[in-house]
Design an enzyme around this catalytic site. Sequence first.
Site, PDB file in Angstrom:
ATOM      1  N   CYS A 100     -18.154 -24.042 113.946  1.00  0.00           N
ATOM      2  CA  CYS A 100     -16.994 -24.721 114.533  1.00  0.00           C
ATOM      3  C   CYS A 100     -17.404 -25.743 115.607  1.00  0.00           C
ATOM      4  O   CYS A 100     -17.927 -26.792 115.263  1.00  0.00           O
ATOM      5  CB  CYS A 100     -16.015 -23.681 115.045  1.00  0.00           C
ATOM      6  SG  CYS A 100     -14.347 -24.287 115.000  1.00  0.00           S
ATOM      7  N   HIS A 121     -15.407 -19.356 111.384  1.00  0.00           N
ATOM      8  CA  HIS A 121     -16.019 -18.391 112.317  1.00  0.00           C
ATOM      9  C   HIS A 121     -16.460 -17.108 111.606  1.00  0.00           C
ATOM     10  O   HIS A 121     -15.716 -16.124 111.617  1.00  0.00           O
ATOM     11  CB  HIS A 121     -14.984 -18.002 113.387  1.00  0.00           C
ATOM     12  CG  HIS A 121     -14.749 -19.048 114.404  1.00  0.00           C
ATOM     13  ND1 HIS A 121     -15.393 -19.077 115.608  1.00  0.00           N
ATOM     14  CD2 HIS A 121     -13.938 -20.132 114.392  1.00  0.00           C
ATOM     15  CE1 HIS A 121     -14.990 -20.115 116.306  1.00  0.00           C
ATOM     16  NE2 HIS A 121     -14.105 -20.773 115.592  1.00  0.00           N
ATOM     17  N   GLU A 159     -18.443 -14.918 112.586  1.00  0.00           N
ATOM     18  CA  GLU A 159     -18.689 -13.826 113.545  1.00  0.00           C
ATOM     19  C   GLU A 159     -17.431 -13.034 113.864  1.00  0.00           C
ATOM     20  O   GLU A 159     -17.500 -11.989 114.485  1.00  0.00           O
ATOM     21  CB  GLU A 159     -19.323 -14.399 114.826  1.00  0.00           C
ATOM     22  CG  GLU A 159     -18.389 -15.105 115.799  1.00  0.00           C
ATOM     23  CD  GLU A 159     -17.932 -16.501 115.352  1.00  0.00           C
ATOM     24  OE1 GLU A 159     -18.249 -16.922 114.215  1.00  0.00           O
ATOM     25  OE2 GLU A 159     -17.226 -17.157 116.140  1.00  0.00           O
TER      26      GLU A 159
HETATM   27  N1  GLN Z   1     -11.382 -27.564 118.451  1.00  0.00           N
HETATM   28  C1  GLN Z   1     -12.680 -27.262 118.976  1.00  0.00           C
HETATM   29  C2  GLN Z   1     -13.445 -28.560 119.306  1.00  0.00           C
HETATM   30  O1  GLN Z   1     -13.050 -29.606 118.898  1.00  0.00           O
HETATM   31  C3  GLN Z   1     -13.484 -26.399 118.030  1.00  0.00           C
HETATM   32  C4  GLN Z   1     -12.749 -25.114 117.758  1.00  0.00           C
HETATM   33  C5  GLN Z   1     -13.599 -23.914 117.592  1.00  0.00           C
HETATM   34  O2  GLN Z   1     -14.799 -23.904 117.876  1.00  0.00           O
HETATM   35  N2  GLN Z   1     -12.953 -22.846 117.190  1.00  0.00           N
HETATM   36  O3  GLN Z   1     -14.419 -28.481 119.962  1.00  0.00           O
END
Ligand code: GLN
Length: 196
Positions: free
Chosen positions: A84, A179, A181
């Site tokens: 992410c 994610h 994890e």
């Molecule tokens: N929206 C976050 C970003 O742009 C990432 C979201 C996440 O890591 N769950 O950094």
Amino acid sequence: MEKRKLRIGVLAVQGAFIEHEQVLKNLGADVFEIRQLRDLDRPMDGLVLPGGESTVQGKLLRDLGLFEPLQKKIREGLPVLATCAGLILLAEKLSNDSATYFSTLPVTVERNAYGRQLGSFFVQNDLKHVGNVPMTFIRAPIIDHVSDGVDVLARVNSPVNGDKIVAVQYKKQLALAFHPELDLDSKVHQYFLQMI
Ligand code: GLN
């Protein structure tokens, strides 16, 4: 002879790092947190860049003096599992943001591609090399474009923005928009340890 435990550094300046640590420990890895420059003195076989807020992580990395040394290690081939916000930190280009961070992964990423607040959802989907896995998306990015040599590991079709790439591998960089994890399935982390 017993095999040496793999030593995994988990970036622990912000975001969902504890969950990664738990999964990796359960799989028998030797896990340590990276919070300051001297943590990088420890030998490391692999690095985890967790989810969270990429802008905050990027700023903290610079303020703590971790940015350049980590970028150098990744460029030199240190295996990375990025989820992410971690994917955003690795991307060479962001399509909806002028910032870039490590820029070691030749892909273009769109931040918050499923919407900011209502963009959280769950699917069960195939991940190449790994199998069928749960995928939890939280204000997730997507991968708009990949360069030659980038292996596309998963695509997910959503009503918000259609069929999009959500996981890639480039050399030893494994990057996911979701994610792994947060779900009771450690196949992704197992794959990462094998990849090392
Ligand atoms: N929206 C976050 C970003 O742009 C990432 C979201 C996440 O890591 N769950 O950094």
